[in-house]
Design a protein around this motif. Structure first.
Motif, PDB file in Angstrom:
ATOM      1  N   ALA A 119      -2.839   6.403  -2.738  1.00 43.59           N
ATOM      2  CA  ALA A 119      -1.571   6.554  -2.030  1.00 43.59           C
ATOM      3  C   ALA A 119      -1.846   6.351  -0.557  1.00 43.59           C
ATOM      4  O   ALA A 119      -2.924   6.677  -0.070  1.00 43.59           O
ATOM      5  CB  ALA A 119      -0.988   7.941  -2.255  1.00 43.59           C
ATOM      6  N   SER A 120      -0.886   5.773   0.139  1.00 45.30           N
ATOM      7  CA  SER A 120      -1.082   5.648   1.578  1.00 45.30           C
ATOM      8  C   SER A 120       0.175   6.137   2.293  1.00 45.30           C
ATOM      9  O   SER A 120       1.272   6.133   1.727  1.00 45.30           O
ATOM     10  CB  SER A 120      -1.430   4.218   1.963  1.00 45.30           C
ATOM     11  OG  SER A 120      -0.543   3.327   1.348  1.00 45.30           O
ATOM     12  N   SER A 129      -2.420   7.043   6.802  1.00 44.69           N
ATOM     13  CA  SER A 129      -3.190   8.027   6.036  1.00 44.69           C
ATOM     14  C   SER A 129      -3.502   7.447   4.664  1.00 44.69           C
ATOM     15  O   SER A 129      -2.697   6.706   4.112  1.00 44.69           O
ATOM     16  CB  SER A 129      -2.398   9.317   5.857  1.00 44.69           C
ATOM     17  OG  SER A 129      -1.995   9.792   7.108  1.00 44.69           O
ATOM     18  N   TYR A 130      -4.677   7.790   4.162  1.00 43.44           N
ATOM     19  CA  TYR A 130      -5.083   7.244   2.872  1.00 43.44           C
ATOM     20  C   TYR A 130      -5.500   8.373   1.959  1.00 43.44           C
ATOM     21  O   TYR A 130      -6.186   9.292   2.381  1.00 43.44           O
ATOM     22  CB  TYR A 130      -6.278   6.292   3.019  1.00 43.44           C
ATOM     23  CG  TYR A 130      -6.186   5.427   4.233  1.00 43.44           C
ATOM     24  CD1 TYR A 130      -5.394   4.276   4.221  1.00 43.44           C
ATOM     25  CD2 TYR A 130      -6.838   5.786   5.402  1.00 43.44           C
ATOM     26  CE1 TYR A 130      -5.274   3.513   5.357  1.00 43.44           C
ATOM     27  CE2 TYR A 130      -6.729   5.014   6.532  1.00 43.44           C
ATOM     28  CZ  TYR A 130      -5.943   3.881   6.509  1.00 43.44           C
ATOM     29  OH  TYR A 130      -5.820   3.118   7.624  1.00 43.44           O
ATOM     30  N   GLN A 131      -5.052   8.276   0.734  1.00 41.82           N
ATOM     31  CA  GLN A 131      -5.506   9.232  -0.271  1.00 41.82           C
ATOM     32  C   GLN A 131      -6.523   8.498  -1.141  1.00 41.82           C
ATOM     33  O   GLN A 131      -6.164   7.598  -1.896  1.00 41.82           O
ATOM     34  CB  GLN A 131      -4.317   9.675  -1.103  1.00 41.82           C
ATOM     35  CG  GLN A 131      -4.606  10.788  -2.048  1.00 41.82           C
ATOM     36  CD  GLN A 131      -3.401  11.060  -2.924  1.00 41.82           C
ATOM     37  OE1 GLN A 131      -3.022  10.228  -3.723  1.00 41.82           O
ATOM     38  NE2 GLN A 131      -2.787  12.203  -2.742  1.00 41.82           N
ATOM     39  N   GLN A 134      -4.998  -1.001  -5.953  1.00 42.30           N
ATOM     40  CA  GLN A 134      -4.558  -0.011  -6.932  1.00 42.30           C
ATOM     41  C   GLN A 134      -3.696   1.052  -6.275  1.00 42.30           C
ATOM     42  O   GLN A 134      -3.465   2.113  -6.854  1.00 42.30           O
ATOM     43  CB  GLN A 134      -5.764   0.635  -7.612  1.00 42.30           C
ATOM     44  CG  GLN A 134      -6.700  -0.322  -8.262  1.00 42.30           C
ATOM     45  CD  GLN A 134      -6.263  -0.689  -9.662  1.00 42.30           C
ATOM     46  OE1 GLN A 134      -5.343  -0.112 -10.197  1.00 42.30           O
ATOM     47  NE2 GLN A 134      -6.913  -1.676 -10.254  1.00 42.30           N
ATOM     48  N   ASN A 135      -3.232   0.787  -5.061  1.00 48.31           N
ATOM     49  CA  ASN A 135      -2.376   1.729  -4.359  1.00 48.31           C
ATOM     50  C   ASN A 135      -1.087   1.947  -5.138  1.00 48.31           C
ATOM     51  O   ASN A 135      -0.441   0.992  -5.540  1.00 48.31           O
ATOM     52  CB  ASN A 135      -2.069   1.152  -2.976  1.00 48.31           C
ATOM     53  CG  ASN A 135      -1.451   2.172  -2.052  1.00 48.31           C
ATOM     54  OD1 ASN A 135      -1.371   3.340  -2.398  1.00 48.31           O
ATOM     55  ND2 ASN A 135      -1.023   1.724  -0.895  1.00 48.31           N
ATOM     56  N   GLN A 136      -0.749   3.217  -5.399  1.00 49.84           N
ATOM     57  CA  GLN A 136       0.419   3.474  -6.237  1.00 49.84           C
ATOM     58  C   GLN A 136       1.676   3.706  -5.413  1.00 49.84           C
ATOM     59  O   GLN A 136       2.746   3.258  -5.779  1.00 49.84           O
ATOM     60  CB  GLN A 136       0.186   4.710  -7.111  1.00 49.84           C
ATOM     61  CG  GLN A 136      -1.106   4.678  -7.875  1.00 49.84           C
ATOM     62  CD  GLN A 136      -1.009   3.816  -9.103  1.00 49.84           C
ATOM     63  OE1 GLN A 136       0.056   3.621  -9.644  1.00 49.84           O
ATOM     64  NE2 GLN A 136      -2.123   3.278  -9.538  1.00 49.84           N
ATOM     65  N   ILE A 137       1.548   4.490  -4.355  1.00 51.58           N
ATOM     66  CA  ILE A 137       2.752   4.798  -3.577  1.00 51.58           C
ATOM     67  C   ILE A 137       2.460   4.633  -2.101  1.00 51.58           C
ATOM     68  O   ILE A 137       1.317   4.701  -1.642  1.00 51.58           O
ATOM     69  CB  ILE A 137       3.253   6.239  -3.818  1.00 51.58           C
ATOM     70  CG1 ILE A 137       2.223   7.260  -3.358  1.00 51.58           C
ATOM     71  CG2 ILE A 137       3.607   6.446  -5.267  1.00 51.58           C
ATOM     72  CD1 ILE A 137       2.798   8.647  -3.232  1.00 51.58           C
ATOM     73  N   ILE A 138       3.515   4.397  -1.362  1.00 53.12           N
ATOM     74  CA  ILE A 138       3.392   4.411   0.079  1.00 53.12           C
ATOM     75  C   ILE A 138       4.487   5.336   0.607  1.00 53.12           C
ATOM     76  O   ILE A 138       5.646   5.214   0.230  1.00 53.12           O
ATOM     77  CB  ILE A 138       3.453   2.986   0.664  1.00 53.12           C
ATOM     78  CG1 ILE A 138       3.365   3.019   2.165  1.00 53.12           C
ATOM     79  CG2 ILE A 138       4.683   2.241   0.219  1.00 53.12           C
ATOM     80  CD1 ILE A 138       2.925   1.706   2.741  1.00 53.12           C
ATOM     81  N   GLU A 171      -0.575   8.728  -8.119  1.00 49.11           N
ATOM     82  CA  GLU A 171      -0.069   8.217  -9.376  1.00 49.11           C
ATOM     83  C   GLU A 171       0.993   9.150  -9.949  1.00 49.11           C
ATOM     84  O   GLU A 171       1.980   8.716 -10.535  1.00 49.11           O
ATOM     85  CB  GLU A 171      -1.248   8.099 -10.347  1.00 49.11           C
ATOM     86  CG  GLU A 171      -1.096   7.009 -11.341  1.00 49.11           C
ATOM     87  CD  GLU A 171      -2.167   7.108 -12.408  1.00 49.11           C
ATOM     88  OE1 GLU A 171      -3.201   7.746 -12.171  1.00 49.11           O
ATOM     89  OE2 GLU A 171      -1.939   6.544 -13.479  1.00 49.11           O
ATOM     90  N   ALA A 172       0.759  10.459  -9.753  1.00 45.61           N
ATOM     91  CA  ALA A 172       1.693  11.439 -10.295  1.00 45.61           C
ATOM     92  C   ALA A 172       3.061  11.295  -9.654  1.00 45.61           C
ATOM     93  O   ALA A 172       4.090  11.377 -10.326  1.00 45.61           O
ATOM     94  CB  ALA A 172       1.143  12.839 -10.068  1.00 45.61           C
ATOM     95  N   ILE A 173       3.078  11.068  -8.337  1.00 45.88           N
ATOM     96  CA  ILE A 173       4.369  10.937  -7.660  1.00 45.88           C
ATOM     97  C   ILE A 173       5.101   9.706  -8.173  1.00 45.88           C
ATOM     98  O   ILE A 173       6.306   9.726  -8.433  1.00 45.88           O
ATOM     99  CB  ILE A 173       4.157  10.872  -6.129  1.00 45.88           C
ATOM    100  CG1 ILE A 173       3.673  12.230  -5.633  1.00 45.88           C
ATOM    101  CG2 ILE A 173       5.440  10.468  -5.429  1.00 45.88           C
ATOM    102  CD1 ILE A 173       3.274  12.258  -4.187  1.00 45.88           C
TER     103      ILE A 173
END
Lengths: 409, 521
Positions: free
Chosen positions: A39-40, A52-54, A104-108, A161-163
């Motif tokens: 996520a970013s 920010s990076y997760q 593979q970034n899921q959300i921003i 991914e959960a979000i």
């Protein structure tokens, strides 16, 4: 013959050797040389972009071997700042031993400040770079994006991914907020009305414990939740509407997939609410020219099943079911009217009204494109034509209350 | 040079009547002692050459001798059918016709022949015949008495089936031809024998069905075998390498089988079988790529399960060729192709692995190849030890020691197992070799490299020929009537056409169509 064969063999060998030398395994990246971003977040602070990076820590997640027993957090969050988005990202190498891997970034998550400042840079970066995928889900937040990324989610290992799944689940089973991928956002913003709605993420409650301590409790006092609908116009945040209004918008945009709709079940008992599960809906938008002003005609056809019914009517009679259907239709019409007003208040047509006008009255549309959101759309009116069919009333006909009163008599 | 030999070799178990260089043969001396002396000298006074002096009642004044080589004849046979009748013959006769009488009336073995030269005598002896010689005649009678120890017909070792005939060829060509004859009882069954090998003089038999096999292919095979000029032929692979269309290809262009039923079904399809004396493995050609994925059992099981298994074999072949290279390519070049949870799982396995994925894969593949080779080479008694060392020590400990990732072990072992699915070992070996090349390409260029490699292979394969038949037939070129039967196994009544694309002579196997009782009225 033999000479030719030798030549061919030599050529093939040389060429393959050359291949190896030239490429030198240049673009090769082993899996332990990348850090996967799940996520970013995008923040705007003091005139600079803060990214920010997760990062996923695979060792802490994988079930194999030593697994999660170490109790390490499954993700790691850090931020970099810079004058541009990509510039900020490139500064990550100051503090990371591995290459950030965005595919593979899921959300921003975009903070309110950043969205108000304007997101041209972000959108352009997404259109231009092959490793930033347009399938990433976009969210707004009224907090800072980093706060959202730092928050762990119970049951899930990778919050990013959960979000995304939470939002997909919402769209599929609740349909009050749309799940917006970067692709859909760009499609809307590059469309005729240049406006779109993006769901926001809130954190409810304060929690003094840190994320890991929370994992050992059976409840969490602070939670990640989907919140309101933020409305983007051009590249900026134009305003917010409540999730009830967002639900109306979803009805108008034909995005209801599965939803629970509640409505007063009879005029005699206005406090009692019946609930119906909407299974199939179809919405048609039509623009109507009404002198100088415009009117949006919304035709909705919905079918569903009754889930809760506390009132007294005898549902074995078609007439009383029909009454119920009318009540549901009225509720939908009301939702639509309300949210139409709310969206008008933000002055951004996210309903597809402009699109309908463009299709039906192309000439008029061309003349007023630039004035549509600011001047014309807020003055328009909506009319509704809603028909609801209740296909099944469930396993019982009478309500519980009615059965009880029958039993008493 | 070959031309002059050709005529001789076409003869039945030929004894050359003239030397290759055209010089005159040394005649047998009328003096028995001298003849025996020169035969002995030619054979280097070997101890296994038996000479039995005798006299016949018919011609009591004449010295006679029976000569044979002990281990390759049946001595009982010689005693009963040669020595005994000769000694006991007492009917009156003209002395001048003695040799003729011997050959025609006295000796009671299957085949007899008059021999005039020392060289012919030697060849006859080496073929397991016995010579009867009489003092005063420059001739000898050769009687067919060959025999000796031979493995009996037993169960197949390498090409086993659950349902179907359970016997296989042995090392004797005569037996093998017999096994085939017993399956195909047709007058069209043809066999041509050629002797190959200067020293071994191995019999090579070309077996085919007249009216079904393409005569041009038969002639071509015969021509190619006749061209072989080598001292020894010990196994059918000698012949295969000499006569296959192309040597520098990983793909085999001839099948081999130790099953009489497989060979019989092949010759009925218009293929040609090549039997070599001394090996149970019979060559079958022409063979296209898709022939290598047919098992004998396909014909003996229901068509639905056979079809499923056949498709499975193609998939397994592709897996055994491509899987490690795809794994390398995707994990080192195209991580975006993996779903996130899978990527994370793989990434966590790779943490702390010191080698790049390519090296890791090569390491495991080589380990497996070594284990496999050791397993084949090893005395049977130590066999189980290898499986323990292989499975436990190398598999599990390598993972626990952090040298290779568990996913890689899975990939390599799956690849290895898939490799055994291909019914023809020669084709399985092809995929083994190609696998390594593709792995290197994948490690250097990613999926692009694999695509390049596979494309190269495809181009190569479409260019290959097996005795003139395109290797990728019936798909390139397309033969509509045959190709469904190559991918799946049609029900027997639907298999109207013989498989081989060249079988234009007599393409129909049967009338075809549903059996009458299944037809709708």
């Amino acid at each position: 013959m033999r000479y030719r064969l030798k030549c061919t063999v030599c050529c093939v060998l040389l060429l393959s050797l050359l291949c190896i030398v030239i490429t030198g395994c240049g673009s090769r990246t082993e899996l332990n040389e990348i850090s996967i971003v799940s996520a970013s977040g995008v923040d705007w602070k003091d005139g600079k972009w803060v990214m920010s990076y997760q990062l996923v820590l695979p060792q802490a997640i994988s079930s194999h071997g030593m697994g999660n027993s170490t109790g390490a957090a499954p993700v790691n969050v850090f931020s970099t700042s810079g004058d541009t988005i990509r510039g900020a990202i490139s500064k990550a190498s100051y503090e990371m031993s591995r290459r950030l891997y965005f595919s593979q970034n899921q959300i921003i998550v975009v903070s309110e400040q950043a969205a108000e400042h304007g997101l041209t840079n972000l959108f352009d970066a997404y259109l231009r770079n092959p490793d930033s995928r347009e399938t990433v889900s976009v969210f707004l937040t009224k907090l800072s994006a980093r706060q959202v990324l730092e928050h762990l989610i119970p049951l899930e290992e990778i919050p990013g991914e959960a979000i995304e799944r939470m939002s997909l689940n919402e769209e599929k089973n609740g349909s009050t907020l749309p799940h917006m991928s970067m692709y859909r956002v760009l499609l809307d913003l590059l469309g005729p009305t240049k406006a779109t709605g993006v769901a926001s993420i809130d954190i409810s409650g304060e929690d003094p414990l840190n994320s890991m301590q929370k994992m050992s409790k059976t409840y969490s006092s602070s939670k990640i939740k989907l919140g309101q609908l933020g409305i983007l116009r051009e590249d900026k945040l134009a305003g917010w509407i409540s999730h009830t209004n967002s639900y109306g918008v979803m009805w108008m945009r034909n995005q209801i997939r599965n939803s629970s709709l509640w409505f007063p079940c009879s005029s005699e008992q206005p406090a009692e609410q019946a609930v119906m599960r909407v299974n199939r809906t179809k919405t048609k938008l039509k623009a109507k020219k009404d002198g100088d002003s415009w009117k949006l005609h919304v035709q909705i056809r919905a079918k569903g099943t009754l889930l809760e019914y506390p009132c007294d009517s005898d549902l074995s009679k078609p007439a009383s079911v029909e009454e119920l259907e009318k009540a549901a239709a009225a509720k939908i019409a009301m939702l639509v009217q309300d949210s139409f007003k709310a969206v008008q208040g933000v002055k951004a047509d996210i309903l597809g009204f402009g699109e309908a006008v463009r299709l039906q009255y192309p000439k008029e549309w061309n003349a007023m494109t630039s004035r549509w959101n600011e001047e014309i759309f807020p003055e328009t009116k909506v009319e509704t034509d809603v028909q609801v069919t209740i296909e099944r009333t469930g396993m019982s006909t009478d309500s519980f209350r009615k059965m009880q009163s029958k039993a008493g008599s | 040079m070959f031309g002059s030999n050709k005529g001789n070799r076409n003869g039945n178990k030929s004894q050359p009547q003239a030397r290759a260089d055209g010089s005159k043969l040394e005649p047998l001396s009328p003096n028995l002692t001298a003849s025996l002396q020169s035969i002995r000298a030619k054979l280097g006074n070997s101890g296994d050459v038996m000479i039995r002096a005798l006299r016949s009642d018919a011609m009591p004044g004449l010295e006679m001798a029976v000569v044979y080589i002990r281990a390759i004849v049946e001595e009982d046979h010689i005693h009963q059918n040669v020595i005994h009748p000769v000694m006991g013959w007492s009917a009156p006769l003209e002395p001048a016709t003695w040799m003729e009488t011997l050959r025609q009336r006295v000796i009671s073995t299957g085949a007899t022949k008059l021999i005039h030269s020392i060289d012919d005598a030697i060849y006859a002896l080496l073929d397991g015949q016995c010579l009867v010689m009489t003092n005063g005649f420059g001739q000898a009678v050769a009687a067919e008495t060959s025999g000796g120890e031979m493995r009996s017909v037993s169960e197949p070792n390498t090409q086993t089936v659950i349902r179907g005939p359970q016997y296989s060829f042995n090392e004797s060509m005569t037996t093998n031809v017999g096994l085939l004859r017993r399956i195909v009882r047709s007058a069209d069954f043809r066999m041509k024998t050629i002797t190959v090998g200067r020293k071994t003089r191995t019999s090579v038999g070309i077996i085919y069905m007249d009216q079904i096999a393409d005569p041009k292919v038969v002639d071509e095979i015969e021509r190619r075998i006749n061209e072989i000029d080598i001292d020894g032929i010990l196994e059918s692979n000698y012949i295969e390498e000499f006569i296959s269309d192309q040597t520098f290809t990983p793909f085999p262009t001839m099948m081999n089988s130790e099953r009489p039923d497989t060979v019989a079904s092949s010759i009925l399809d218009g293929q040609i079988a090549i039997l070599v004396d001394g090996t149970p493995f019979v060559l079958i050609g022409p063979a296209t790529f898709f022939h290598f994925f047919r098992s004998a059992e396909d014909n003996y099981q229901r068509f639905d399960i056979s079809s499923f298994l056949r498709i499975l074999r193609y998939v397994a072949f592709l897996a055994s060729m491509l899987l490690p290279s795809l794994f390398i390519a995707i994990t080192t070049f195209h991580q975006e192709m993996l779903p996130t949870p899978l990527l994370i799982s793989l990434a966590s396995q790779r943490e702390g692995i010191p080698f790049p994925a390519l090296v890791e894969a090569l390491l495991m593949e080589f380990t497996f190849e070594i284990l496999r080779e050791a397993g084949v080479r090893m005395p049977r008694a130590i066999g189980p030890a290898i499986s323990i060392v292989g499975a436990l020590v190398l598999g599990q400990s390598a993972v626990q020691a952090g040298l290779v990732s568990p996913a890689m072990v899975i990939v390599v072992s799956f690849t290895a197992i898939s490799n055994f699915v291909t019914p023809q070992i020669s084709m399985a070996s092809a995929s083994r070799l190609i696998r390594f090349t593709l792995m290197l390409l994948a490690g250097v260029l990613g999926i692009f490299g694999i695509m390049a490699g596979v494309l190269f292979l495809l181009i190569h394969m479409t260019g290959l020929r097996s005795f003139g038949v395109p290797y990728m037939a019936p798909f390139a070129p397309v033969y509509n009537q045959v190709w469904p039967d190559m991918i799946i196994r049609l029900p027997w009544w639907a298999r109207v056409y013989r498989l081989l694309a060249t079988s234009k002579v007599n393409p129909h196997r049967q009338q075809g169509g549903r059996p009458s009782h299944q037809k709708r009225k």
